[in-house]
Design an enzyme around this catalytic site. Structure first.
Site, PDB file in Angstrom:
ATOM      1  N   GLY A 151      30.611   0.887  27.547  1.00 21.89           N
ATOM      2  CA  GLY A 151      30.598   1.485  26.221  1.00 21.89           C
ATOM      3  C   GLY A 151      31.888   1.479  25.433  1.00 21.89           C
ATOM      4  N   ARG A 180      23.000  -9.301  15.201  1.00 23.77           N
ATOM      5  CA  ARG A 180      23.661  -7.998  15.046  1.00 23.77           C
ATOM      6  C   ARG A 180      23.805  -7.549  13.582  1.00 23.77           C
ATOM      7  NH1 ARG A 180      28.022  -6.566  16.444  1.00 23.77           N
ATOM      8  NH2 ARG A 180      27.397  -4.611  17.408  1.00 23.77           N
ATOM      9  N   TYR A 200      21.784  -4.173  13.176  1.00 21.67           N
ATOM     10  CA  TYR A 200      22.574  -2.925  13.169  1.00 21.67           C
ATOM     11  C   TYR A 200      23.445  -2.785  11.925  1.00 21.67           C
ATOM     12  CZ  TYR A 200      21.768  -3.823  18.178  1.00 21.67           C
ATOM     13  OH  TYR A 200      21.234  -4.133  19.395  1.00 21.67           O
ATOM     14  N   CYS A 248      13.594 -17.260   6.556  1.00 20.41           N
ATOM     15  CA  CYS A 248      12.856 -16.811   5.373  1.00 20.41           C
ATOM     16  C   CYS A 248      12.658 -15.313   5.326  1.00 20.41           C
ATOM     17  CB  CYS A 248      11.525 -17.533   5.318  1.00 20.41           C
ATOM     18  SG  CYS A 248      11.795 -19.288   5.218  1.00 20.41           S
ATOM     19  N   TYR A 255      26.454  -9.730  23.035  1.00 16.61           N
ATOM     20  CA  TYR A 255      25.217  -9.444  22.311  1.00 16.61           C
ATOM     21  C   TYR A 255      24.992 -10.458  21.185  1.00 16.61           C
ATOM     22  CZ  TYR A 255      26.028  -5.211  24.961  1.00 16.61           C
ATOM     23  OH  TYR A 255      26.278  -4.343  25.993  1.00 16.61           O
TER      24      TYR A 255
END
Ligand code: LLP
Length: 421
Positions: free
Chosen positions: A239, A314, A318, A346, A375
């Site tokens: 993390g 991403r 996010y 699209c 990621y």
């Protein structure tokens, strides 16, 4: 720090010029730096020096076998969350005793796979899962080493989709219930209680939530020991965040994180495990793309790239920021201008950046997305029937393709039309 720098006006990955790779593999592609991966792993390893520890790379952030082999050879353990990731760790040569199995929904097949192939520990997320592990281990005549993942109800202060340590999140066993579940675990056949596990979220840019969670783990460890459990291992999850922009406030360094861990937990005599993903792989990778068109809209201009949301999701998923830089260094004094940077998929969500300041680039020019090693490739899809893009690893002055771009034939060949159609 990473190893993607301009040299004589051209962006390099270590000592290899990005245009050289683009000429060899075509765009778009991902490129990783072996030196950066190595450096980032060592930062964690050194931050925990002096305590018994294992840095388990979170495979979910980048699961390419070459990346896993590189880290495994440096002594890394692996944090896996699926049978597929477990197989990847093993295929990269990482022994079972260095693999921890996390994840909220391990299937019986996955549990069996890990028990027979060797596993350091299961991080167990619920009582039903605990019972299934017990049953399978008993049937196989084995003992399953387990830690319970506790949910400490701490706000990680990160993006809501990647926060995991609040009681409303689906993860872990509420810490208030932990004592009772540990008692059940100790009484179950085939279960060997070895530790406590916690993971509160991803891209944390402050040590305070980690510290709050680790203090709760400390209290729990003391309580569990008093209850007679031999808690000898603490898995603290991953993390720790990375700087996604050059200008923003830098997140804490691994050395500061390590010092805090030692400060809070060092006297317990437990082996410490951590599961960093992004901090090891994130800034060790770029995604490189070519400009297809420059489109002048009304009041705004669009840079249309050959990379899209299916290659790097991403930003659309996010609202994440990735620095996007030209591969040919702009002349000093060239003024940047705001432009929307988009892919060809699209839907409007296929937007990498809005009104981003960029020095002029045009069709055929290369641009690089920074911080794309975590990621990125792992979250890619074939949406719009766009084949997955290749991955390249650079070490010093040489590079290798570590995942080929599939051909259209391969892509279409996975489908089949039933004979009755
Ligand atoms: N351990 C566990 C149990 C995890 O769930 C995760 C990440 C990690 C370790 C590694 O966390 P890291 O050190 O990489 O922050 N796709 C999202 C991130 C999802 C993270 C999920 N879990 C993104 O692109 O930001």
């Amino acid at each position: 720090m990473d190893h993607f720098l301009y040299k004589t006006g051209v962006l390099h990955a270590e000592d290899v010029a990005i245009p050289e790779i683009a000429a060899a593999v075509g765009t778009p592609f991902y490129v990783y730096s072996a030196a950066t991966l190595t450096r980032h792993f060592r930062l964690f390893d050194e931050a925990l020096a002096g305590t018994d520890h294992l840095v388990c790379f979170a495979i979910k952030s980048n699961s390419n076998l070459a990346v896993l082999k590189l880290l495994g050879d440096l002594g890394a353990g692996m944090d896996v969350v699926s049978g597929g990731e477990y197989r990847r760790a093993k295929a990269a040569g990482v022994p079972g005793e260095r693999i921890v199995f996390s994840g909220v929904g391990k299937t019986p097949e996955e549990i069996r796979l890990a028990l027979t192939g060797g596993i350091r520990q299961f991080n167990v997320e619920s009582e039903p899962e605990l019972r299934v592990i017990s049953a399978i281990a008993t049937e196989l005549g084995l003992r399953a080493p387990i830690a319970l993942r506790v949910n400490p109800d701490v706000d990680a202060k990160t993006h809501e989709k990647i926060a995991t340590g609040k009681s409303e999140n689906k993860f872990g066993i509420p810490i208030a219930k932990a004592r009772a579940v540990y008692a059940e675990a100790a009484a179950l056949p085939g279960i060997d209680v070895v530790g406590v596990d916690v993971h509160i979220g991803s891209q944390l840019t402050d040590l305070a939530p980690f510290e709050a969670a680790f203090r709760k783990v400390r209290e729990l460890t003391l309580t569990l020991r008093a209850d007679g459990h031999d808690i000898r291992r603490l898995d603290l999850g991953g993390g720790l965040g990375i700087p996604y922009t050059r200008s923003n406030l830098a997140p804490p360094l691994p050395v500061e994180y390590g010092a805090m861990i030692k400060d809070v937990l060092g006297d317990l005599g437990c082996e410490i495990e951590i599961e960093p993903g992004r901090l090891i792989s994130g800034n060790a990778g770029l995604m490189v793309s070519s400009v297809i068109y420059l489109k002048e809209g009304e009041g705004r201009n669009f840079l249309i790239l050959d990379a899209a949301m299916n290659d790097l999701v991403r930003p659309s998923m996010y609202g994440a920021h990735h620095d996007i830089i030209p591969v040919i260094e702009p002349e000093p004094g060239t003024a940047p201008a705001p432009i929307d940077i988009v892919g060809p998929v699209c839907e409007t969500g296929d937007t990498f950046a809005k009104a981003r300041d960029l020095t002029p680039v045009g069709p055929g020019d290369l641009v690089a997305f920074r911080s794309a090693g975590a990621y990125g490739a792992v979250m890619a899809s074939e949406y719009n029937s766009r084949p997955l893009i290749p991955e390249v690893l650079v070490q010093g002055d040489h590079f290798a393709v570590i995942r080929q771009r599939p051909s259209f034939k391969e892509m279409l060949g996975r489908d089949s039309i039933p004979e009755w159609l």
